[in-house]
Enzyme design. Structure first.
Site, mmCIF file in Angstrom:
data_model
loop_
_atom_site.group_PDB
_atom_site.id
_atom_site.type_symbol
_atom_site.label_atom_id
_atom_site.label_comp_id
_atom_site.label_asym_id
_atom_site.label_seq_id
_atom_site.Cartn_x
_atom_site.Cartn_y
_atom_site.Cartn_z
ATOM 1 C CE LYS A 1 -11.288 -9.016 -22.354
ATOM 2 N NZ LYS A 1 -12.177 -8.062 -22.163
ATOM 3 C CD GLU B 1 2.535 -8.637 -5.337
ATOM 4 O OE1 GLU B 1 3.489 -9.202 -4.610
ATOM 5 O OE2 GLU B 1 2.380 -7.269 -4.961
ATOM 6 C CG HIS C 1 5.711 -5.829 -4.543
ATOM 7 N ND1 HIS C 1 4.364 -5.808 -4.086
ATOM 8 C CD2 HIS C 1 6.351 -4.769 -4.276
ATOM 9 C CE1 HIS C 1 4.330 -4.489 -3.383
ATOM 10 N NE2 HIS C 1 5.469 -3.866 -3.647
ATOM 11 N N GLY D 1 0.771 -1.348 0.138
ATOM 12 C CA GLY D 1 0.048 0.325 -0.106
ATOM 13 C C GLY D 1 0.876 1.344 -0.014
ATOM 14 C CG ASP E 1 -15.163 -8.077 -20.618
ATOM 15 O OD1 ASP E 1 -14.332 -9.136 -20.760
ATOM 16 O OD2 ASP E 1 -14.587 -7.135 -20.781
ATOM 17 C CB CYS F 1 5.159 -4.043 0.053
ATOM 18 S SG CYS F 1 6.156 -2.702 -0.215
ATOM 19 C CE1 TYR F 2 1.183 1.110 5.311
ATOM 20 C CE2 TYR F 2 -0.358 -0.903 5.370
ATOM 21 C CZ TYR F 2 -0.164 0.545 6.068
ATOM 22 O OH TYR F 2 -0.720 1.171 6.893
#
Ligand code: XMP
Length: 525
Positions: free
Chosen positions: A381, A183, A181, A67, A239, A94-95
């Site tokens: 997506k 991810e 990170h 964050g 979508d 992280c945060y």
């Protein structure tokens, strides 16, 4: 849809779930998606979700996202301080690491030098989350604060040159923290680390599948809708088609789909959508011709955000009128995806910058008159495509390149005219024909033509021409949040250019867009 309120999640018994508490980091939803990819269910929850609520989910683990705030700042988002009483593994990123470490007694303060981008991680203890990761590896950092003076209750697992406590573990509480990170793809072994957390530490078996999402989502929709009616704006894109199919599965004939011909569609789009949906779906599909209304609204408008706003409002207006003909309609279903949400600055903790006012997120008038159903709001997506396959939609729809809600309005740059639209439609058709003929449709993610608001000088026969310039845009992307321009073979580009200039009256120059996102965006407006 599983967003803020866990009691609504209604997960089938036995689903392995690892929620992400969202502290506003730009990658928070990416963490949830990585967990889902690994076969456990994940959603973003409000950062301060009380532990009683979390406990009701029986989570296998919990992840605290990154964050933008500083944990020592006055308005810094906090988690429930009793989080560790749940006694389930918690991973702080992280945060999230700084917050967990602070709660557990460490000091967090500004780093000597802020660290952004790639850093070299040296692993001191290659076990747990870091099992089977090379002792020296690259990680992606993005932080100003960091943990100082590790408490003796902590074990140091890894460091970088400027961040001594880059990965830590608490000795008694099941808390793990990483300053980098895992991810993002810039951390090459990040996925392995997350999988270690999910499988070794949280002891998940990875049994969650998209079909579980479908079952849970159908149940949720049925419960929410009861015996009311729902309308769904069908554009023919993947979508809204997935939303329509999902709703048809959940509530059958309580659904009416409305396809609006707004005058901003590609060539033969309306016929194609009608034919496809009448063949594949047993739904009440109504086609509304609102070309005049949309084009009148847009006359003389050049600002892209204003175009989106006008289109968004007109869509709703058309829906409301069409819905009135259906009867009493309480809900409107939309195919809003996660990237639409985040890029409109509507992230969980409301931190991301407003890049484009996507018409189906930011442009809704306040007096909407419908309750929204947005079942894809947390999905990327490619996850939506997977869901489409599970729903049994034909490949032709599942693998369709996306087409933006405002359609050709954001591809005729500047003022929109009937002539401009017609010219662009012809160019777009040629482009797609060549892309398909050369087997490039599946290897690219979005390909389209753009009509530039400039005229250029050319020569045709023996005469001077002063005509339009068309840009070709083709991108490759995973999630549409970043994209690279596609390396379309020159001879294909040559054919496209030749055909456009020869077959479409009014075009004398074709250019190829070689910008990536960021810093450009996929659409030109
Ligand atoms: P950008 O241009 O933001 O596009 O890089 C990312 C993806 O979103 C689509 N897009 C939109 N979709 N309403 C939509 O429904 C919009 O206003 C809009 N603007 C862009 C774009 O086509 C690409 O797939």
């Amino acid at each position: 849809m599983p967003t803020a309120s866990p009691p609504d999640l209604d997960l089938p018994a036995g689903v392995e779930v690892i929620p992400v508490l969202d502290f506003g980091g730009q990658y928070a939803q990416l963490i949830a998606r990585r967990v889902r990819e690994a076969g456990a269910f994940s959603v973003l929850l409000a950062p301060d979700t009380p532990i009683e609520t979390l406990a009701r989910l029986s989570p296998r683990g919990i992840i605290l996202s990154g964050g933008p705030a500083s944990v020592s700042g006055g308005d810094a988002p906090k988690c429930d301080e009793r989080l560790f009483e749940l006694n389930v593994p918690v991973l702080g990123i992280c945060y999230g690491m700084q917050l967990g470490c602070q709660i557990l007694g460490c000091r967090v303060a500004g780093a000597e030098s802020r660290e952004f981008g790639r850093a070299r991680l040296t692993i001191a203890k290659g076990e747990g989350m870091l099992a089977d990761v090379p002792r020296q590896t690259t990680v992606w950092m993005s932080h100003g604060d960091q943990v100082h003076d590790l408490d003796e209750d902590f074990e140091l697992l890894a460091s970088t040159d400027t961040c001594p406590s880059a990965a830590v573990r608490h000795k008694r509480v099941p808390f793990y923290g990483v300053q980098f990170h895992p991810e993002v793809t810039h951390t090459p072994h990040g996925i392995d680390m997350l999988r270690n957390f999910i499988y070794q530490i949280c002891r998940c078996e990875g049994t969650w599948r998209m079909s579980d999402f479908l079952v849970a989502e159908c149940d949720r929709i049925r419960e929410r809708v009861g015996s009311e009616r729902v309308i769904c704006g069908l554009s023919g894109g993947v979508d809204s088609s997935v939303v329509a199919a999902l709703l048809a599965r959940a509530i059958g004939d309580q659904l009416t789909c409305i396809f609006v011909d707004n005058g901003l569609l590609r060539k033969n789009e309306r016929e194609l959508v009608e034919a496809t949906f009448r063949d594949h779906f047993d739904i009440d599909l109504r086609v509304v011709d609102a070309r005049v209304e949309f084009l009148t609204d847009l006359a003389g408008v050049t600002d892209p955000q204003e175009k989106r706003r006008l289109i968004g409002h007109r869509f709703i207006d058309v829906f409301q009128k069409s819905a009135a003909e259906v009867g009493t309609v309480r809900f409107l279903a939309q195919g809003t995806l996660y990237p639409d949400v985040i890029e409109s600055g509507h992230g969980h903790a409301g931190v991301s910058a407003n890049i484009k006012l996507h018409h189906n997120v930011g442009g809704l008038p306040e007096d909407l008159g419908f309750e929204l159903i947005e079942p894809l709001r947390n999905l990327f997506k490619d996850e939506v495509r997977k869901l489409g396959e599970v729903l049994g939609l034909p490949d032709q729809i599942v693998w369709r390149h996306p087409f933006p809600g405002p359609g050709l309005a954001v591809r005729v740059l500047g003022s929109i005219t009937e002539d401009g639209l017609a010219l662009l439609r012809d160019c777009d058709e040629i482009l797609l024909e060549e892309i398909i003929a050369n087997n490039l449709y599946r290897s690219t993610d979005q390909v389209f033509a753009v009509l530039l608001p400039v005229q250029s000088v050319g020569v045709m026969g023996d005469g001077r021409t002063y005509e339009s310039v068309v840009a070709v845009r083709a991108v490759e992307t995973q999630d549409f949040m970043t994209a690279d321009w596609a390396r379309i073979p020159f001879d294909v580009l040559a054919t496209v250019s030749n055909r456009m200039i020869n077959e479409v009256k009014g075009v004398n120059r074709v250019v190829y867009d070689i910008s990536s996102k960021p810093p450009a965006t996929i659409e030109w407006e």
